[in-house]
Motif scaffolding. Structure first.
Motif, PDB file in Angstrom:
ATOM      1  N   ASP A 201      12.330  10.601 -36.202  1.00  0.00           N
ATOM      2  CA  ASP A 201      11.885   9.482 -35.372  1.00  0.00           C
ATOM      3  C   ASP A 201      12.125   9.779 -33.896  1.00  0.00           C
ATOM      4  N   ASP A 202      11.754   8.815 -33.039  1.00  0.00           N
ATOM      5  CA  ASP A 202      11.878   9.005 -31.591  1.00  0.00           C
ATOM      6  C   ASP A 202      13.326   9.255 -31.155  1.00  0.00           C
ATOM      7  N   ASN A 203      14.275   8.514 -31.765  1.00  0.00           N
ATOM      8  CA  ASN A 203      15.673   8.668 -31.353  1.00  0.00           C
ATOM      9  C   ASN A 203      16.179  10.091 -31.579  1.00  0.00           C
ATOM     10  N   HIS A 204      15.906  10.635 -32.755  1.00  0.00           N
ATOM     11  CA  HIS A 204      16.357  11.997 -33.047  1.00  0.00           C
ATOM     12  C   HIS A 204      15.674  13.006 -32.125  1.00  0.00           C
ATOM     13  N   MET A 205      14.362  12.873 -31.977  1.00  0.00           N
ATOM     14  CA  MET A 205      13.614  13.840 -31.168  1.00  0.00           C
ATOM     15  C   MET A 205      14.050  13.797 -29.704  1.00  0.00           C
ATOM     16  N   GLU A 206      14.238  12.589 -29.156  1.00  0.00           N
ATOM     17  CA  GLU A 206      14.653  12.486 -27.762  1.00  0.00           C
ATOM     18  C   GLU A 206      16.056  13.046 -27.553  1.00  0.00           C
ATOM     19  N   SER A 207      16.947  12.811 -28.522  1.00  0.00           N
ATOM     20  CA  SER A 207      18.328  13.281 -28.395  1.00  0.00           C
ATOM     21  C   SER A 207      18.410  14.800 -28.399  1.00  0.00           C
ATOM     22  N   TYR A 208      17.689  15.451 -29.315  1.00  0.00           N
ATOM     23  CA  TYR A 208      17.838  16.896 -29.497  1.00  0.00           C
ATOM     24  C   TYR A 208      16.793  17.729 -28.757  1.00  0.00           C
ATOM     25  N   PHE A 209      15.663  17.132 -28.405  1.00  0.00           N
ATOM     26  CA  PHE A 209      14.595  17.939 -27.786  1.00  0.00           C
ATOM     27  C   PHE A 209      14.072  17.361 -26.477  1.00  0.00           C
ATOM     28  N   GLY A 210      14.427  16.113 -26.132  1.00  0.00           N
ATOM     29  CA  GLY A 210      13.983  15.523 -24.882  1.00  0.00           C
ATOM     30  C   GLY A 210      14.862  15.933 -23.702  1.00  0.00           C
ATOM     31  N   VAL A 211      14.296  15.884 -22.510  1.00  0.00           N
ATOM     32  CA  VAL A 211      15.030  16.188 -21.277  1.00  0.00           C
ATOM     33  C   VAL A 211      14.751  15.071 -20.279  1.00  0.00           C
ATOM     34  N   THR A 212      15.772  14.292 -19.950  1.00  0.00           N
ATOM     35  CA  THR A 212      15.609  13.203 -18.986  1.00  0.00           C
ATOM     36  C   THR A 212      15.599  13.762 -17.558  1.00  0.00           C
ATOM     37  N   ALA A 213      15.300  12.879 -16.591  1.00  0.00           N
ATOM     38  CA  ALA A 213      15.283  13.310 -15.189  1.00  0.00           C
ATOM     39  C   ALA A 213      16.657  13.813 -14.751  1.00  0.00           C
ATOM     40  N   ALA A 214      17.722  13.092 -15.180  1.00  0.00           N
ATOM     41  CA  ALA A 214      19.079  13.507 -14.814  1.00  0.00           C
ATOM     42  C   ALA A 214      19.434  14.843 -15.445  1.00  0.00           C
ATOM     43  N   GLN A 215      19.070  15.014 -16.712  1.00  0.00           N
ATOM     44  CA  GLN A 215      19.339  16.288 -17.390  1.00  0.00           C
ATOM     45  C   GLN A 215      18.558  17.418 -16.744  1.00  0.00           C
ATOM     46  N   SER A 216      17.340  17.149 -16.328  1.00  0.00           N
ATOM     47  CA  SER A 216      16.516  18.164 -15.674  1.00  0.00           C
ATOM     48  C   SER A 216      17.151  18.615 -14.362  1.00  0.00           C
ATOM     49  N   ALA A 217      17.663  17.659 -13.590  1.00  0.00           N
ATOM     50  CA  ALA A 217      18.292  17.999 -12.317  1.00  0.00           C
ATOM     51  C   ALA A 217      19.534  18.859 -12.525  1.00  0.00           C
ATOM     52  N   ARG A 218      20.310  18.573 -13.583  1.00  0.00           N
ATOM     53  CA  ARG A 218      21.545  19.329 -13.837  1.00  0.00           C
ATOM     54  C   ARG A 218      21.290  20.693 -14.473  1.00  0.00           C
ATOM     55  N   GLY A 220      18.104  22.393 -14.806  1.00  0.00           N
ATOM     56  CA  GLY A 220      17.006  23.220 -14.314  1.00  0.00           C
ATOM     57  C   GLY A 220      15.820  23.245 -15.259  1.00  0.00           C
ATOM     58  N   LEU A 221      15.950  22.627 -16.436  1.00  0.00           N
ATOM     59  CA  LEU A 221      14.833  22.533 -17.377  1.00  0.00           C
ATOM     60  C   LEU A 221      13.889  21.414 -16.933  1.00  0.00           C
ATOM     61  N   ARG A 222      12.612  21.562 -17.221  1.00  0.00           N
ATOM     62  CA  ARG A 222      11.644  20.538 -16.837  1.00  0.00           C
ATOM     63  C   ARG A 222      11.848  19.267 -17.672  1.00  0.00           C
ATOM     64  N   GLU A 223      11.475  18.133 -17.090  1.00  0.00           N
ATOM     65  CA  GLU A 223      11.541  16.879 -17.826  1.00  0.00           C
ATOM     66  C   GLU A 223      10.610  16.935 -19.031  1.00  0.00           C
ATOM     67  N   TYR A 224      11.049  16.308 -20.118  1.00  0.00           N
ATOM     68  CA  TYR A 224      10.230  16.365 -21.328  1.00  0.00           C
ATOM     69  C   TYR A 224      10.544  15.166 -22.215  1.00  0.00           C
ATOM     70  N   GLU A 225       9.513  14.542 -22.729  1.00  0.00           N
ATOM     71  CA  GLU A 225       9.657  13.419 -23.651  1.00  0.00           C
ATOM     72  C   GLU A 225       9.203  13.860 -25.038  1.00  0.00           C
ATOM     73  N   ALA A 226      10.101  13.786 -25.995  1.00  0.00           N
ATOM     74  CA  ALA A 226       9.794  14.210 -27.376  1.00  0.00           C
ATOM     75  C   ALA A 226       9.572  12.980 -28.240  1.00  0.00           C
ATOM     76  N   SER A 227       8.449  12.928 -28.917  1.00  0.00           N
ATOM     77  CA  SER A 227       8.094  11.774 -29.738  1.00  0.00           C
ATOM     78  C   SER A 227       8.292  12.052 -31.223  1.00  0.00           C
ATOM     79  N   ALA A 228       8.266  10.998 -32.008  1.00  0.00           N
ATOM     80  CA  ALA A 228       8.434  11.101 -33.458  1.00  0.00           C
ATOM     81  C   ALA A 228       7.306  11.904 -34.085  1.00  0.00           C
ATOM     82  N   GLY A 229       7.614  12.533 -35.225  1.00  0.00           N
ATOM     83  CA  GLY A 229       6.590  13.292 -35.938  1.00  0.00           C
ATOM     84  C   GLY A 229       7.200  14.398 -36.778  1.00  0.00           C
ATOM     85  N   LEU A 230       6.348  15.303 -37.224  1.00  0.00           N
ATOM     86  CA  LEU A 230       6.792  16.450 -38.013  1.00  0.00           C
ATOM     87  C   LEU A 230       7.605  17.387 -37.126  1.00  0.00           C
ATOM     88  N   LYS A 231       8.848  17.660 -37.538  1.00  0.00           N
ATOM     89  CA  LYS A 231       9.745  18.472 -36.708  1.00  0.00           C
ATOM     90  C   LYS A 231       9.753  19.939 -37.102  1.00  0.00           C
TER      91      LYS A 231
END
Length: 284
Positions: A201-218, A220-231
């Motif tokens: 689901d979205d929670n799992h994907m965002e936690s393990y594969f998403g990158v927020t703006a704050a995480q990107s700044a710290r 160096g990885l680009r911002e990324y939103e990971a949605s639910a689906g086949l992993k």
């Protein structure tokens, strides 16, 4: 046969419960997997003091207790291109309808006409940014309890199954897995193979594969939103050798294929996730 990826969550789970695993799918060696007829065909050992330890040993045998040790070769975290070898202890048991293995505890609720329904519980240990330089700046993913259920159907040597696991705390994610396993006994050998697909689901994907703006700044990885689906998809094969009435050796190899938003995440360095395991176990 239970599928699980060889990443950091599994490594810590294996150590925490004194058991083995794995992040591409690792299949625990369970004493209950070996039929009494197969064990009876192997000559028993005479080097045992039944007078002193027979009662304890019988109880352990009744509970299908197996202990062992081995090593796992796999990625440092799910999506890593860095591999490592980890020594792993193992323990499993079956006490009535209760099954204990490296992934936690399950209780058989229904077992009829080939169908089996089980409730299960375990722990998700999350992920630490210290596990790899590539994770620096992403922060830690806290652990949490896991509750779930598994429905399976055995048809001759084949097992079809579907399972769902909900994390309470940590990622608060929901995982669903569908798969099939097939096994064949020949003399003292058991040959097994399996395939599975894992949805998140979205929670799992965002936690393990998403990158927020704050995480990107710290990080160096680009911002990324990971949605639910086949992993991911997973394939595996194993060979188990019953060396004696009590000693078991198991070798296993597998490969996972990250897909969808997981594959495209900047956190993922390699979407191909190979793994291997070797275990020596003692069945009471």
């Amino acid at each position: 046969m239970t599928q699980f990826p060889f990443h950091n969550r599994l490594r810590r789970l294996a150590w925490a419960v004194g058991a083995v695993i794995v992040a591409s799918p690792a299949v625990p060696v369970r004493a209950a997997d070996f039929a009494e007829g197969d064990a009876a065909a192997i000559p028993p050992s005479s080097n045992f003091d039944n007078g002193r330890f027979g009662g304890i040993r019988q109880r352990l045998a009744d509970w299908n207790v197996m202990v062992g040790v081995g090593a796992i070769f796999g990625p440092k975290f799910e999506g890593s291109d860095e591999m490592e070898v980890m020594p792993v202890p193992m323990i499993s048991a079956t006490i009535g309808r209760v099954n204990i293995d490296p992934l936690g505890i399950s209780v058989d609720l229904l077992d009829t006409n080939g169908f089996k329904l089980a409730a299960k519980g375990g722990y998700e240990f999350g992920r630490d940014e210290d596990d790899s330089d590539h994770l620096k700046g992403l922060g830690d993913i806290d652990g949490g309890a896991v509750l779930g259920a598994k429905l399976s159907y055995e048809w001759g040597p084949m097992e079809l199954y579907a399972s769902v696991d909900k994390s309470i705390g940590g990622s608060d994610g929901l995982l669903g897995t569908v798969g099939a396993n097939v096994s064949h006994h020949y003399d003292r050998f058991i040959f097994s193979a399996g395939a599975s697909a894992t949805f998140a689901d979205d929670n799992h994907m965002e936690s393990y594969f998403g990158v927020t703006a704050a995480q990107s700044a710290r990080s160096g990885l680009r911002e990324y939103e990971a949605s639910a689906g086949l992993k991911r998809f997973d394939l595996e094969a194993s060979i188990t050798y019953m060396a004696s009435e009590h000693w078991v050796v198991r070798g296993q190899a597998g490969v996972g294929f990250l897909t969808g938003d997981a594959k495209d995440s900047p956190i993922v360095q390699d979407d191909l996730q190979p793994s291997a395991m070797l275990i020596v176990g003692y069945k009471f």
